[in-house]
Design a protein around this motif. Structure first.
Motif, PDB file in Angstrom:
ATOM      1  N   VAL A 125      13.280 -10.483  -6.313  1.00 34.19           N
ATOM      2  CA  VAL A 125      12.689  -9.357  -5.896  1.00 34.19           C
ATOM      3  C   VAL A 125      11.889  -8.650  -7.109  1.00 34.19           C
ATOM      4  CG1 VAL A 125      13.184  -7.009  -5.149  1.00 34.19           C
ATOM      5  CG2 VAL A 125      14.539  -9.114  -4.211  1.00 34.19           C
ATOM      6  N   LEU A 126      12.643  -8.639  -8.254  1.00 35.17           N
ATOM      7  CA  LEU A 126      12.223  -8.143  -9.521  1.00 35.17           C
ATOM      8  C   LEU A 126      10.664  -8.744  -9.781  1.00 35.17           C
ATOM      9  CD1 LEU A 126      12.250  -5.940 -11.938  1.00 35.17           C
ATOM     10  CD2 LEU A 126      13.736  -7.865 -13.027  1.00 35.17           C
ATOM     11  N   GLY A 127      10.808 -10.104 -10.022  1.00 37.30           N
ATOM     12  CA  GLY A 127       9.596 -10.802 -10.160  1.00 37.30           C
ATOM     13  C   GLY A 127       8.403 -10.548  -9.166  1.00 37.30           C
ATOM     14  N   VAL A 128       8.646 -10.192  -7.783  1.00 34.36           N
ATOM     15  CA  VAL A 128       7.640 -10.008  -6.902  1.00 34.36           C
ATOM     16  C   VAL A 128       7.233  -8.329  -7.090  1.00 34.36           C
ATOM     17  CG1 VAL A 128       7.331  -9.190  -4.549  1.00 34.36           C
ATOM     18  CG2 VAL A 128       8.668 -11.303  -5.033  1.00 34.36           C
ATOM     19  N   VAL A 129       8.142  -7.677  -7.726  1.00 38.03           N
ATOM     20  CA  VAL A 129       7.593  -6.301  -8.036  1.00 38.03           C
ATOM     21  C   VAL A 129       6.714  -6.265  -9.198  1.00 38.03           C
ATOM     22  CG1 VAL A 129       8.412  -3.918  -8.877  1.00 38.03           C
ATOM     23  CG2 VAL A 129       9.643  -5.066  -6.734  1.00 38.03           C
ATOM     24  N   ILE A 130       6.894  -7.066 -10.232  1.00 35.96           N
ATOM     25  CA  ILE A 130       6.192  -7.139 -11.574  1.00 35.96           C
ATOM     26  C   ILE A 130       4.939  -8.002 -11.322  1.00 35.96           C
ATOM     27  CG2 ILE A 130       6.211  -8.201 -13.673  1.00 35.96           C
ATOM     28  CD1 ILE A 130       9.156  -7.856 -13.767  1.00 35.96           C
ATOM     29  N   LEU A 131       5.118  -8.587 -10.524  1.00 33.61           N
ATOM     30  CA  LEU A 131       3.825  -9.443 -10.041  1.00 33.61           C
ATOM     31  C   LEU A 131       2.784  -8.574  -9.212  1.00 33.61           C
ATOM     32  CD1 LEU A 131       4.672 -13.147  -9.365  1.00 33.61           C
ATOM     33  CD2 LEU A 131       3.541 -12.261 -11.492  1.00 33.61           C
ATOM     34  N   SER A 132       3.499  -7.565  -8.369  1.00 38.48           N
ATOM     35  CA  SER A 132       2.660  -6.678  -7.640  1.00 38.48           C
ATOM     36  C   SER A 132       1.966  -5.692  -8.475  1.00 38.48           C
ATOM     37  CB  SER A 132       3.655  -6.094  -6.666  1.00 38.48           C
ATOM     38  OG  SER A 132       3.854  -6.854  -5.753  1.00 38.48           O
ATOM     39  N   ALA A 133       2.804  -5.172  -9.514  1.00 42.03           N
ATOM     40  CA  ALA A 133       2.478  -4.353 -10.365  1.00 42.03           C
ATOM     41  C   ALA A 133       1.118  -4.737 -11.163  1.00 42.03           C
ATOM     42  CB  ALA A 133       3.329  -3.858 -11.426  1.00 42.03           C
ATOM     43  N   ILE A 134       1.208  -6.004 -11.585  1.00 49.12           N
ATOM     44  CA  ILE A 134       0.038  -6.843 -12.181  1.00 49.12           C
ATOM     45  C   ILE A 134      -1.248  -6.991 -11.296  1.00 49.12           C
ATOM     46  CG2 ILE A 134      -0.994  -8.902 -13.256  1.00 49.12           C
ATOM     47  CD1 ILE A 134       2.079  -9.546 -14.136  1.00 49.12           C
ATOM     48  N   GLY A 135      -0.905  -7.058 -10.119  1.00 50.84           N
ATOM     49  CA  GLY A 135      -2.041  -7.215  -8.973  1.00 50.84           C
ATOM     50  C   GLY A 135      -2.569  -5.830  -9.213  1.00 50.84           C
ATOM     51  N   LEU A 136      -2.012  -4.947  -8.864  1.00 53.70           N
ATOM     52  CA  LEU A 136      -2.570  -3.177  -8.735  1.00 53.70           C
ATOM     53  C   LEU A 136      -3.208  -3.052  -9.957  1.00 53.70           C
ATOM     54  CD1 LEU A 136       0.443  -1.401  -7.404  1.00 53.70           C
ATOM     55  CD2 LEU A 136      -1.630  -2.003  -6.054  1.00 53.70           C
ATOM     56  N   GLY A 137      -2.728  -3.598 -11.358  1.00 55.86           N
ATOM     57  CA  GLY A 137      -3.789  -3.375 -12.372  1.00 55.86           C
ATOM     58  C   GLY A 137      -5.065  -4.174 -12.531  1.00 55.86           C
ATOM     59  N   LEU A 138      -4.894  -5.254 -11.817  1.00 55.76           N
ATOM     60  CA  LEU A 138      -6.039  -5.984 -11.915  1.00 55.76           C
ATOM     61  C   LEU A 138      -7.289  -5.349 -10.758  1.00 55.76           C
ATOM     62  CD1 LEU A 138      -5.012  -9.681 -11.480  1.00 55.76           C
ATOM     63  CD2 LEU A 138      -5.843  -8.389 -13.374  1.00 55.76           C
ATOM     64  N   LEU A 139      -6.578  -4.649  -9.891  1.00 59.97           N
ATOM     65  CA  LEU A 139      -7.474  -3.929  -8.985  1.00 59.97           C
ATOM     66  C   LEU A 139      -7.941  -2.719  -9.491  1.00 59.97           C
ATOM     67  CD1 LEU A 139      -5.288  -3.874  -5.863  1.00 59.97           C
ATOM     68  CD2 LEU A 139      -7.481  -5.505  -6.150  1.00 59.97           C
ATOM     69  N   LEU A 140      -7.352  -1.941 -10.339  1.00 58.34           N
ATOM     70  CA  LEU A 140      -7.893  -0.927 -10.981  1.00 58.34           C
ATOM     71  C   LEU A 140      -8.888  -0.981 -12.518  1.00 58.34           C
ATOM     72  CD1 LEU A 140      -4.399   1.162 -10.897  1.00 58.34           C
ATOM     73  CD2 LEU A 140      -6.660   1.265  -9.542  1.00 58.34           C
ATOM     74  N   LEU A 141      -8.861  -2.342 -12.640  1.00 57.66           N
ATOM     75  CA  LEU A 141      -9.772  -2.498 -13.975  1.00 57.66           C
ATOM     76  C   LEU A 141     -11.019  -3.558 -13.247  1.00 57.66           C
ATOM     77  CD1 LEU A 141      -7.023  -3.495 -16.558  1.00 57.66           C
ATOM     78  CD2 LEU A 141      -8.303  -1.378 -16.260  1.00 57.66           C
ATOM     79  N   PRO A 142     -11.772  -2.963 -12.589  1.00 60.33           N
ATOM     80  CA  PRO A 142     -12.937  -3.969 -12.219  1.00 60.33           C
ATOM     81  C   PRO A 142     -13.765  -4.143 -13.147  1.00 60.33           C
ATOM     82  CG  PRO A 142     -13.170  -1.637 -11.497  1.00 60.33           C
ATOM     83  CD  PRO A 142     -11.964  -1.674 -12.090  1.00 60.33           C
ATOM     84  N   ARG A 143     -13.894  -3.450 -14.352  1.00 53.07           N
ATOM     85  CA  ARG A 143     -15.185  -3.772 -15.172  1.00 53.07           C
ATOM     86  C   ARG A 143     -14.611  -4.127 -16.482  1.00 53.07           C
ATOM     87  NH1 ARG A 143     -19.781  -1.609 -13.143  1.00 53.07           N
ATOM     88  NH2 ARG A 143     -19.336   0.116 -11.406  1.00 53.07           N
ATOM     89  N   PHE A 144     -13.264  -4.724 -16.606  1.00 50.64           N
ATOM     90  CA  PHE A 144     -12.730  -5.192 -17.841  1.00 50.64           C
ATOM     91  C   PHE A 144     -13.082  -6.712 -17.794  1.00 50.64           C
ATOM     92  CE2 PHE A 144      -9.368  -7.592 -19.706  1.00 50.64           C
ATOM     93  CZ  PHE A 144      -9.299  -7.023 -20.986  1.00 50.64           C
ATOM     94  N   THR A 145     -13.801  -6.996 -19.035  1.00 57.64           N
ATOM     95  CA  THR A 145     -14.374  -8.403 -19.201  1.00 57.64           C
ATOM     96  C   THR A 145     -13.446  -8.924 -20.604  1.00 57.64           C
ATOM     97  OG1 THR A 145     -16.371  -8.039 -18.294  1.00 57.64           O
ATOM     98  CG2 THR A 145     -16.232  -9.862 -19.584  1.00 57.64           C
ATOM     99  N   PRO A 146     -12.512  -9.966 -20.546  1.00 58.90           N
ATOM    100  CA  PRO A 146     -11.955 -10.240 -21.502  1.00 58.90           C
ATOM    101  C   PRO A 146     -12.803 -11.017 -22.648  1.00 58.90           C
ATOM    102  CG  PRO A 146     -11.656 -11.653 -19.663  1.00 58.90           C
ATOM    103  CD  PRO A 146     -12.178 -10.471 -19.243  1.00 58.90           C
TER     104      PRO A 146
END
Length: 443
Positions: free
Chosen positions: A351-372
């Motif tokens: 459950v903790l791993g799913v929550v962390i990965l979900s947070a990462i996914g939301l972070g990716l959604l909020l950074l559309p113009r970030f280019t590494p």
């Protein structure tokens, strides 16, 4: 496992090798519709990729029928023949739609008939494991209606998400991989032979998607069309129906011990009810939102628009490839999260791993113009888009009046006469201009 992997590889190889000739056939047949307002591609691209996928399905079933262990699936069950019959019907309807654009209600009727054909040959839901109640046997009419509804919903969910290059094939491939691991565990760990057909269907579906993806990744050289999206949706639904309605939960002998232990042990019984939904969670959510959105606007639920999830990812600034990868991420998170929970439902780490990965996914959604950007020492090993741009000195500006005096009156006319003409014809990222001229600056 070796025979399943062999079946997967043969299916992928046949699909991959046939996609090239099918693309040429689609161009000759004129299965290249004009670009519509809701499309995101900019070049007419051939469809009918489902033809190669269907023959890959046939090749996978044929190889499995001649293998020592998988041959038992065909001898003890009629489900592979039921799948082939329904797939052939839905594939034919899809081919006609790719070529002639048939009405949406006709396609819906064809989907229901294809599901009915599978039900008539035994691929149907016989019972349901209901939490707190146990195994509930269904009447023939109840099983038929539930089977048809699941097939139609899955087909249209996959069809709705097929809007970006490689999106539908990749998401279904990820979902079928999770489903294969679950079905193989039920078949191998618990020794339940009734789970073997679902395992075979998942392996073949993975091969179909893997064989088609190299031709369909951005920029796509061919689209699967409705002949492909409806086909893989039906195969996905067939596997879910097979393992949900055909596997008897009582055979697992899980109902023993304390009440708390029984609750944890019976999780694998109820996962089949959830896993088909988690597999199509994102497409199903997109389908429901599209129906609500169009009905709210007073439009038909079958009317096309640019309000799908992948369209919204593009609108907020994500690139085509990044939008596809984000959808892959969420599909894998939901499908494999449910799979992992079915293996060990008592672990809080899951459950903790799913929550962390979900947070990462939301972070990716909020950074559309970030280019590494890669460090200086690694720039030679990464694509140019990840390298730091070099700032070039600006050239000296020459006043327009002085430039006109130096070149003379006829300089501009002479320069226009020597300009390189615009290329028209067979060129482009996906070669789709072979049957229609499209302007492109000369290279």
């Amino acid at each position: 496992m070796r025979e399943y992997l062999l079946t997967l590889c043969v299916t992928a190889a046949v699909t991959y090798l046939l996609t090239g000739p099918v693309r040429k056939f689609a161009i000759v047949a004129g299965a290249m519709p004009e670009i519509r307002a809701r499309d995101v591609h900019r070049e007419p691209t051939p469809r009918l990729g489902g033809i190669a996928m269907f023959f890959g399905l046939c090749a996978g079933l044929l190889v499995a029928d001649h293998l020592t262990n998988l041959n038992q699936v065909f001898e003890k069950s009629n489900e592979p023949r039921a799948l082939l019959s329904g797939a052939a019907l839905i594939w034919l309807i899809g081919v006609l739609d790719d070529k002639f654009e048939i009405d949406a209600l006709i396609k819906l009727g064809g989907q229901m008939i294809a599901a009915g054909v599978m039900v008539m040959q035994g691929l149907t839901i016989l019972w349901l494991p209901v939490p707190g109640v146990g195994t509930v046997a269904l009447t023939p009419w109840q099983g038929t209606l539930l089977t048809v509804a699941l097939v139609v919903i899955t087909i249209n969910a996959v069809n709705f998400v097929d809007g970006l290059d490689g999106l539908a094939a990749g998401m279904v491939c990820i979902a079928s991989a999770a489903f294969f691991m679950y079905a193989y565990r039920i078949w191998y760990s618990y020794g339940i032979e009734a789970a073997a057909p679902a395992t075979l269907f998942a392996a073949i579906l993975m091969g179909m998607c893997l064989g088609f993806l190299p031709h369909n990744m951005h920029p796509a050289r061919i689209f699967m069309g409705d002949s492909g999206s409806m086909l893989i949706g039906l195969v996905l639904a067939a596997g879910a129906i097979s393992i949900t309605g055909q596997v008897d939960p009582d055979v697992m002998n899980l109902f023993s011990g304390s009440e708390r232990a029984t609750v944890h042990q019976t999780v694998p019984v109820y996962i089949p009810l959830l896993l088909p939904l988690t597999i199509i969670a994102i497409p199903a959510a997109d389908l429901i939102l599209a129906i609500v959105r169009r009905t709210w606007r007073g439009q038909s639920p079958f009317a096309a628009d640019r309000g799908h999830l992948h369209h919204r990812l593009l609108e907020i600034g994500h690139s085509h490839s990044r939008a596809v990868l984000i959808m892959y991420f969420w599909s894998a998170l939901i499908a494999f999260g449910a799979l992992t929970y079915s293996v060990n439902s008592a672990s809080m780490w899951i459950v903790l791993g799913v929550v962390i990965l979900s947070a990462i996914g939301l972070g990716l959604l909020l950074l559309p113009r970030f280019t590494p950007r890669a460090p200086r020492w690694a720039e030679s090993f990464v694509p140019p888009r990840y390298r730091r741009r070099k700032v070039l000195p600006e050239p000296a500006q020459v006043p327009a009046a002085e430039a006109g005096e130096e070149r003379g009156d006829g300089a501009e006319d002479e320069e226009r006469a020597h300009r390189t003409p615009v290329a028209v014809g067979v060129s482009g990222a996906n070669g789709a201009t072979a049957v229609g001229p499209r302007s492109r600056a000369a290279r």
